[in-house]
Design a protein around this motif. Structure first.
Motif, PDB file in Angstrom:
ATOM      1  N   PRO A  72       0.842  -1.199   0.000  1.00 31.64           N
ATOM      2  CA  PRO A  72       0.000   0.000   0.000  1.00 31.64           C
ATOM      3  C   PRO A  72       0.884   1.259   0.000  1.00 31.64           C
ATOM      4  O   PRO A  72       1.742   1.418   0.857  1.00 31.64           O
ATOM      5  N   GLY A  73       0.737   2.075  -1.008  1.00 33.43           N
ATOM      6  CA  GLY A  73       1.479   3.330  -1.080  1.00 33.43           C
ATOM      7  C   GLY A  73       2.898   3.237  -1.596  1.00 33.43           C
ATOM      8  O   GLY A  73       3.593   4.250  -1.684  1.00 33.43           O
ATOM      9  N   LYS A  74       3.355   2.045  -1.969  1.00 37.66           N
ATOM     10  CA  LYS A  74       4.744   1.917  -2.430  1.00 37.66           C
ATOM     11  C   LYS A  74       4.912   0.695  -3.324  1.00 37.66           C
ATOM     12  O   LYS A  74       4.401  -0.379  -3.015  1.00 37.66           O
ATOM     13  N   VAL A  75       5.625   0.881  -4.433  1.00 39.17           N
ATOM     14  CA  VAL A  75       5.975  -0.224  -5.319  1.00 39.17           C
ATOM     15  C   VAL A  75       7.476  -0.155  -5.570  1.00 39.17           C
ATOM     16  O   VAL A  75       8.005   0.888  -5.953  1.00 39.17           O
ATOM     17  N   GLU A  76       8.157  -1.280  -5.346  1.00 38.57           N
ATOM     18  CA  GLU A  76       9.597  -1.368  -5.574  1.00 38.57           C
ATOM     19  C   GLU A  76       9.891  -2.468  -6.589  1.00 38.57           C
ATOM     20  O   GLU A  76       9.165  -3.456  -6.655  1.00 38.57           O
ATOM     21  N   VAL A  77      10.971  -2.289  -7.349  1.00 37.20           N
ATOM     22  CA  VAL A  77      11.359  -3.251  -8.376  1.00 37.20           C
ATOM     23  C   VAL A  77      12.854  -3.506  -8.272  1.00 37.20           C
ATOM     24  O   VAL A  77      13.642  -2.613  -7.965  1.00 37.20           O
TER      25      VAL A  77
ATOM     26  N   ILE B  30       9.494   2.679  -7.624  1.00 30.91           N
ATOM     27  CA  ILE B  30       8.919   3.236  -8.855  1.00 30.91           C
ATOM     28  C   ILE B  30       7.605   3.956  -8.601  1.00 30.91           C
ATOM     29  O   ILE B  30       7.098   4.634  -9.467  1.00 30.91           O
ATOM     30  N   PHE B  31       7.050   3.782  -7.393  1.00 31.13           N
ATOM     31  CA  PHE B  31       5.836   4.486  -7.007  1.00 31.13           C
ATOM     32  C   PHE B  31       5.837   4.639  -5.505  1.00 31.13           C
ATOM     33  O   PHE B  31       6.144   3.696  -4.778  1.00 31.13           O
TER      34      PHE B  31
END
Length: 101
Positions: A82-87, A98-99
């Motif tokens: 929730p609230g964060k995307v990592e790659v 990335i978000f």
């Protein structure tokens, strides 16, 4: 020269929206606790090696384009919280956010 037609901005927005819906459906169905996202890490990851995972391929199909093998970087893992995307691309590299909201 690559003769494949790239997705339009409209298709990419549709892809993002469909992917978000599918991730939410998958997480709710699996009992993922959005208030404690670190638990259940397997339910919050999307992994890609050669062929795109079904979650991404289905979202692309709904948006009107096709993801083929090698369209995405190999050895890629995405963590969706929730609230964060990592790659992370390839083994041994560090995570990139990335978000973040």
């Amino acid at each position: 020269m690559n003769s494949r037609v790239q997705p339009t901005p409209r298709q990419l927005r549709a892809f993002e929206n469909e992917l978000a819906r599918e991730i939410e459906r998958r997480n709710i169905a699996s009992g993922w606790d959005v208030l404690n996202p670190e638990l259940g890490w397997a339910r919050r990851t999307i992994s890609c090696d050669i062929a795109p995972p079904s979650l991404l391929a289905n979202a692309a199909h709904c948006a009107g384009f096709t993801l083929l093998p090698f369209d995405l970087p190999t050895k890629t893992i995405m963590w969706v919280d929730p609230g964060k995307v990592e790659v992370i691309e390839a083994y041994g590299r560090s995570k990139t956010t990335i978000f973040e909201s």
